[in-house]
Design a protein around this motif. Structure first.
Motif, short mmCIF file in Angstrom:
data_model
loop_
_atom_site.label_atom_id
_atom_site.label_comp_id
_atom_site.label_asym_id
_atom_site.label_seq_id
_atom_site.Cartn_x
_atom_site.Cartn_y
_atom_site.Cartn_z
N VAL A 37 0.91 41.97 -28.46
CA VAL A 37 0.56 43.30 -28.97
C VAL A 37 1.82 44.14 -29.11
CG1 VAL A 37 -1.71 43.22 -27.87
CG2 VAL A 37 0.21 44.30 -26.68
N THR A 38 1.67 45.22 -29.89
CA THR A 38 2.64 46.31 -29.91
C THR A 38 1.91 47.54 -29.40
OG1 THR A 38 3.84 45.37 -31.78
CG2 THR A 38 4.15 47.71 -31.33
N ALA A 39 2.48 48.23 -28.43
CA ALA A 39 1.77 49.31 -27.76
C ALA A 39 2.59 50.59 -27.79
CB ALA A 39 1.45 48.94 -26.31
N VAL B 66 -2.11 53.51 -27.69
CA VAL B 66 -2.48 52.80 -28.92
C VAL B 66 -2.02 51.35 -28.78
CG1 VAL B 66 -2.15 52.62 -31.41
CG2 VAL B 66 -2.28 54.87 -30.33
N LEU B 67 -2.89 50.43 -29.21
CA LEU B 67 -2.53 49.01 -29.26
C LEU B 67 -2.63 48.53 -30.71
CD1 LEU B 67 -4.25 47.23 -26.22
CD2 LEU B 67 -1.86 47.94 -26.45
N GLU B 68 -1.65 47.75 -31.13
CA GLU B 68 -1.67 47.12 -32.44
C GLU B 68 -1.73 45.61 -32.24
OE1 GLU B 68 1.64 48.43 -34.72
OE2 GLU B 68 1.13 50.57 -34.55
N ARG C 175 -4.26 45.28 -36.56
CA ARG C 175 -5.35 46.21 -36.28
C ARG C 175 -4.90 47.21 -35.23
NH1 ARG C 175 -11.12 44.84 -33.39
NH2 ARG C 175 -12.03 46.95 -33.60
N ARG C 176 -5.15 48.48 -35.49
CA ARG C 176 -4.72 49.55 -34.60
C ARG C 176 -5.93 50.14 -33.88
NH1 ARG C 176 -0.34 53.45 -34.73
NH2 ARG C 176 -1.02 55.48 -33.95
N GLU D 29 -7.23 52.76 -30.52
CA GLU D 29 -6.87 53.75 -29.51
C GLU D 29 -7.44 53.31 -28.15
OE1 GLU D 29 -8.04 57.64 -30.55
OE2 GLU D 29 -6.68 57.78 -32.30
N ARG E 79 7.54 52.87 -27.79
CA ARG E 79 6.83 51.77 -28.42
C ARG E 79 7.43 50.47 -27.92
NH1 ARG E 79 3.74 52.04 -32.78
NH2 ARG E 79 4.65 54.07 -33.34
#
Length: 522
Positions: free
Chosen positions: A120-122, A150-152, A156-157, A159, A182
């Motif tokens: 993930v990207t957070a 927020v997680l990507e 998909r993003r 909250e 980030r």
């Protein structure tokens, strides 16, 4: 000694019973929260529904059978039926709060993604200081507490509102408290009762999105000013004074930390209710000396309390310490002593509603038990000690009783942490207790003065270095006494045994003293 103890102002029996009945339900709700910790949202709600049904049944039986107030001429008294119903009602409150918070933390499917070890990207907000630990391979690893916003995941993003533990290399050590960053990495699972939802193994450099806010920057400015003020001090004081004032133990020597642990003095290096009591007590004393109107004193004390929370950072542990310290001040007052136990019970419930994961926190248990010790024992034990001192030193009685009361109440929990009992801990804490207030006050003043002048802050800091150095020497000397630490059974059994021993000593102490005076040879 018996004669002095008999002079202690007694608390009316009915008043004491009422206080305990109000505190007891809170402790029952706390115990239930600790047992239920880690349940899913549905589990917490099930416990709440069952408790509500039983509470309704108990209240109905109490009304029909008169299992309520003991006598009509005591409208303020509560019977066992009301106490049981109140305890179950508090269980409903805490379990509903725990279920709601569990649902909020699991929003966005964080738990499922952690079980799948998703990449993930957070977008996260830093909520703790970076901590460096040693890994199995010998390479330094850095741990940082954050809250993900927020997680990507795969484009998909979503909250979220999930506390995470970042793990990574030295690049994490540059993160600042309350900074938005980030990060990219892979999620990992944690135990259900953990206060974090998942771990996040960071890959690459974190990217700063937003700097810390004004409050966070102000707190860090004051904290760095205090550290700079004692840079030229001996190593023990240089590391210990920030620990005494703001709980910053990053520069405390490891051997000093071990000595303080062996002598039961580690509570001095954590922000606790005693720090709050020192700061607010000083403000109240100055208000009295300057003739400030009575109605204005609580306002000024509250402002000082808020400022100290900013200095030590408004983290859950600090806010908890502020609440417990304020309660301790309330209970140590003769005129409001009867309000202390009910307010403590209310504070326990409020804290567990705000953060249910504190139900199994050692820090929360130590703060609560220490505050309970202050409420129960500081005044009577302080009066008894003061009666044995010269007239000019009698006001020191409560100050000397504080560390004894706190250690008696917290010793069973400390046994769970270290599996030993410090025989010299009470004496070491007694010697250190008078030195903590001047060191704390000097540290707070040095932090404030550092905003104006670094040289003036260093001069004020040295006023705190001297008592801090003595505290360190006390810890080191008592740690070297042969037999100063006695091995004790660890786990729950050891805690129960030690609690029972202290209970026997507290209940029979007066008769034991009388027996020794009557038959010294025996």
């Amino acid at each position: 000694m018996t004669r002095e103890l008999e002079r202690v102002e007694p608390v009316p029996v009915e008043e004491a019973r009422s206080d305990v009945r109000l505190l007891g339900p809170s402790l029952f709700a706390w115990a239930t929260a600790a047992v239920a910790l880690g349940l899913p949202t549905s589990g917490h709600l099930t416990v709440a529904v069952l408790a509500a049904l039983v509470a309704a049944g108990v209240a109905g039986v109490a009304t029909l059978t008169g299992w309520g107030p003991h006598r009509a001429d005591r409208p303020g008294s509560s019977g066992p039926g009301q106490a049981v119903a109140l305890a179950l009602s508090l269980v409903v409150l805490t379990q509903v709060a725990a279920g709601a918070q569990s649902s909020l933390r699991a929003r966005g499917g964080v738990l499922e993604r952690a079980r799948d070890r998703a990449a993930v990207t957070a977008l996260v907000t830093v909520t703790g200081d970076p901590i460096e630990v040693s890994s199995v391979r010998g390479e330094p690893r850095v741990l940082v507490d954050v809250t993900a916003r927020v997680l990507e995941v795969r484009g998909r993003r979503v909250e979220v509102s999930a506390p995470l533990l970042l793990t990574g290399g030295p690049e994490l050590s540059r993160l600042r408290w309350r900074e938005d960053v980030r990060v990219a990495g892979r999620l990992g699972s944690v135990d259900p009762e953990d206060d974090r939802v998942a771990t996040l193994a960071v890959r690459g450099e974190p990217v700063s999105v937003a700097p810390p806010g004004l409050v966070a920057r102000s707190a860090e400015r004051l904290r760095s000013g205090l550290r700079a003020a004692v840079d030229g001090a001996p190593s023990d004081a240089r590391g210990l004074l920030p620990g005494l004032v703001i709980g910053d133990t990053a520069r405390t020597p490891e051997d000093l930390t071990a000595a303080m642990r062996a002598t039961g003095m580690t509570h001095l290096t954590a922000v606790s209710g005693s720090n709050v009591a020192v700061v607010t007590g000083l403000v109240l004393a100055l208000c009295i000396a300057l003739g400030v109107p009575r109605w204005l004193r609580p306002v000024l004390a509250g402002l000082a309390l808020a400022g100290f929370v900013v200095l030590a950072r408004p983290e859950p542990s600090v806010v908890r310490a502020a609440a417990m310290g304020a309660i301790g001040l309330l209970g140590m007052s003769r005129s409001r002593r009867s309000a202390g136990l009910p307010v403590l019970g209310a504070a326990v419930v409020v804290v567990l509603v705000l953060d249910p994961w504190l139900a199994r926190s050692y820090g929360f248990a130590l703060s609560t038990l220490a505050t309970l010790g202050l409420l129960l024992f500081t005044r009577p034990w302080g009066d008894a000690i003061g009666a044995r001192l010269p007239a000019r030193l009698r006001p020191l009685g409560p100050a000397l009783a504080i560390p004894v009361a706190a250690q008696v109440m917290t010793a069973p929990v400390v046994v769970l942490l270290q599996g030993s009992v410090s025989v010299v801990g009470v004496l070491a804490n007694l010697l250190a207790a008078p030195l903590v207030p001047p060191a704390t006050i000097a540290g707070v003043v040095a932090a404030l003065v550092s905003v104006v002048s670094a040289r003036a802050a260093a001069l004020v800091g040295w006023a705190g270095v001297l008592p801090t150095e003595v505290i360190a020497r006390v810890a080191r000397w008592f740690a070297t006494i042969p037999g100063g630490t006695v091995n004790w059974p660890d786990g729950g059994l050891g805690a129960v045994l030690l609690a029972a021993l202290f209970l026997v000593l507290v209940l029979t102490g007066r008769s034991m003293v009388s027996g020794v005076r009557a038959h010294p040879l025996a």
